[in-house]
Design an enzyme around this catalytic site. Structure first.
Site, PDB file in Angstrom:
ATOM      1  CE  LYS A  20      45.324  37.847  54.840  1.00 44.96           C
ATOM      2  NZ  LYS A  20      44.411  37.250  55.851  1.00 44.96           N
TER       3      LYS A  20
ATOM      4  CE1 TYR B  14      41.468  34.045  52.166  1.00 44.38           C
ATOM      5  CE2 TYR B  14      41.251  36.199  51.146  1.00 44.38           C
ATOM      6  CZ  TYR B  14      41.854  35.364  52.069  1.00 44.38           C
ATOM      7  OH  TYR B  14      42.855  35.837  52.878  1.00 44.38           O
TER       8      TYR B  14
ATOM      9  CG  ASN C  13      44.951  37.068  59.552  1.00 45.03           C
ATOM     10  OD1 ASN C  13      45.074  37.715  58.522  1.00 45.03           O
ATOM     11  ND2 ASN C  13      44.252  35.942  59.625  1.00 45.03           N
TER      12      ASN C  13
ATOM     13  CG  HIS D  93      46.655  33.910  51.869  1.00 48.14           C
ATOM     14  ND1 HIS D  93      45.659  33.022  52.185  1.00 48.14           N
ATOM     15  CD2 HIS D  93      47.297  33.397  50.786  1.00 48.14           C
ATOM     16  CE1 HIS D  93      45.684  32.023  51.315  1.00 48.14           C
ATOM     17  NE2 HIS D  93      46.665  32.226  50.459  1.00 48.14           N
TER      18      HIS D  93
ATOM     19  CD  GLU E  51      45.849  30.315  47.659  1.00 47.10           C
ATOM     20  OE1 GLU E  51      44.950  30.003  48.453  1.00 47.10           O
ATOM     21  OE2 GLU E  51      47.026  30.530  48.026  1.00 47.10           O
TER      22      GLU E  51
HETATM   23  P1  ATP Z   1      44.288  32.958  55.025  1.00 42.99           P
HETATM   24  O1  ATP Z   1      43.439  32.156  54.054  1.00 42.99           O
HETATM   25  O2  ATP Z   1      44.101  34.455  54.893  1.00 42.99           O
HETATM   26  O3  ATP Z   1      45.722  32.523  55.014  1.00 42.99           O
HETATM   27  P2  ATP Z   1      43.406  31.242  57.102  1.00 42.99           P
HETATM   28  O4  ATP Z   1      43.540  30.146  56.074  1.00 42.99           O
HETATM   29  O5  ATP Z   1      44.120  31.093  58.394  1.00 42.99           O
HETATM   30  O6  ATP Z   1      43.806  32.637  56.495  1.00 42.99           O
HETATM   31  P3  ATP Z   1      40.586  31.374  56.473  1.00 42.99           P
HETATM   32  O7  ATP Z   1      39.581  30.588  57.255  1.00 42.99           O
HETATM   33  O8  ATP Z   1      40.944  30.913  55.097  1.00 42.99           O
HETATM   34  O9  ATP Z   1      41.862  31.498  57.416  1.00 42.99           O
HETATM   35  O10 ATP Z   1      40.060  32.877  56.440  1.00 42.99           O
HETATM   36  C1  ATP Z   1      40.579  33.803  55.521  1.00 42.99           C
HETATM   37  C2  ATP Z   1      40.766  35.144  56.167  1.00 42.99           C
HETATM   38  O11 ATP Z   1      39.471  35.681  56.481  1.00 42.99           O
HETATM   39  C3  ATP Z   1      41.513  35.157  57.494  1.00 42.99           C
HETATM   40  O12 ATP Z   1      42.899  35.224  57.326  1.00 42.99           O
HETATM   41  C4  ATP Z   1      40.952  36.390  58.160  1.00 42.99           C
HETATM   42  O13 ATP Z   1      41.582  37.567  57.694  1.00 42.99           O
HETATM   43  C5  ATP Z   1      39.495  36.414  57.687  1.00 42.99           C
HETATM   44  N1  ATP Z   1      38.574  35.735  58.592  1.00 42.99           N
HETATM   45  C6  ATP Z   1      38.387  34.395  58.699  1.00 42.99           C
HETATM   46  N2  ATP Z   1      37.433  34.092  59.606  1.00 42.99           N
HETATM   47  C7  ATP Z   1      37.003  35.292  60.081  1.00 42.99           C
HETATM   48  C8  ATP Z   1      36.025  35.669  61.039  1.00 42.99           C
HETATM   49  N3  ATP Z   1      35.319  34.767  61.692  1.00 42.99           N
HETATM   50  N4  ATP Z   1      35.832  36.984  61.295  1.00 42.99           N
HETATM   51  C9  ATP Z   1      36.547  37.895  60.622  1.00 42.99           C
HETATM   52  N5  ATP Z   1      37.484  37.608  59.703  1.00 42.99           N
HETATM   53  C10 ATP Z   1      37.728  36.320  59.430  1.00 42.99           C
HETATM   54 MG    MG Z   2      42.722  30.156  54.118  1.00 45.67          MG
END
Ligand code: ATP
Ligand code: MG
Length: 206
Positions: free
Chosen positions: A19, A59, A161, A164, A175
């Protein structure tokens, strides 16, 4: 294990996105290095500034994502004894998705496809949990950054973070076609794959 199931394992693919915060923090090499040394094979790579439309599609490839992500966030609030902003997971996710679009379109990102045995699971393990505050030490999110749900909520932004990684095989396949065209993924052999996949380790001793 027969030939077909062995081939299926060897060809599992996952999509990884560094990211914009990962690019800005000069962590491209460090992050790629972690996947490279795992034994997985890089089969596609490019740098781009993603569009909002692409991030929304990305997403929402998993129709359950809105519900699961909302529930995960509400649970994390409750675990800390805090009140979530909404009790409805879909309302929670609406905000997250909007913030994600702003975050991931803010600058250049690096997108990659990695292939190999258990690619999805191995990469998720190396990446670590979603929230850097609680992701394990030794993982990319645990080692290289410092964000939390709490602070990102106060700021009204997505959790930063760094990366992804696809959540499961089906998500990965959906994806990959969003981010890569036919012909951008390469089919080739890495010589050291023998030590990972060959049934008999013939040919090492002279
Ligand atoms: P990613 O899909 O990005 O690999 P992940 O699968 O660990 O991450 P997801 O639950 O799919 O987590 O959430 C997608 C992204 O949305 C996260 O990586 C983070 O950047 C953001 N995100 C998720 N939950 C929150 C939250 N509660 N508050 C803020 N940002 C969030
Ligand atoms: Mg995810």
């Amino acid at each position: 294990m027969n030939f077909d199931s062995r081939k299926k394992f060897k060809e599992e693919r996952t999509l990884i996105l560094i990211k914009p915060d990962g690019v800005q923090r000069s962590l491209i090499g460090e992050i790629i290095g972690r996947f490279e040394r795992s034994g997985l094979k890089l089969i596609g790579l490019k740098m781009l500034v993603p569009s909002k439309d692409l991030i929304e599609k990305h997403y929402l490839v998993n129709p359950e994502w809105r519900r699961i992500t909302g529930e995960k966030t509400i649970e994390s609030y409750k675990k800390k004894g805090k009140q979530p902003p909404f009790e409805d997971p879909f309302k929670v996710t609406e905000i997250i998705l909007n913030n994600l679009k702003k975050y991931i379109t803010s600058g250049p990102a690096v997108v990659m496809v990695w292939q190999g045995m258990h690619a999805v699971g191995i990469v998720r393990k190396l990446v670590g949990g979603t929230e850097p505050l609680t992701s394990d030490v030794g993982t990319i999110r645990g080692d290289f950054t410092i964000d939390s749900y709490e602070v990102s909520d106060i700021d009204g932004r997505a959790v930063r973070n760094l990366v992804h990684a696809s959540g499961n095989i089906e998500e990965a396949e959906k994806e990959i076609v969003l981010w890569f065209q036919d012909g951008e993924l390469l089919n080739y052999r890495l010589i050291p794959e023998s030590i990972l996949y060959d049934v008999n380790l013939d040919g090492i001793l002279e």
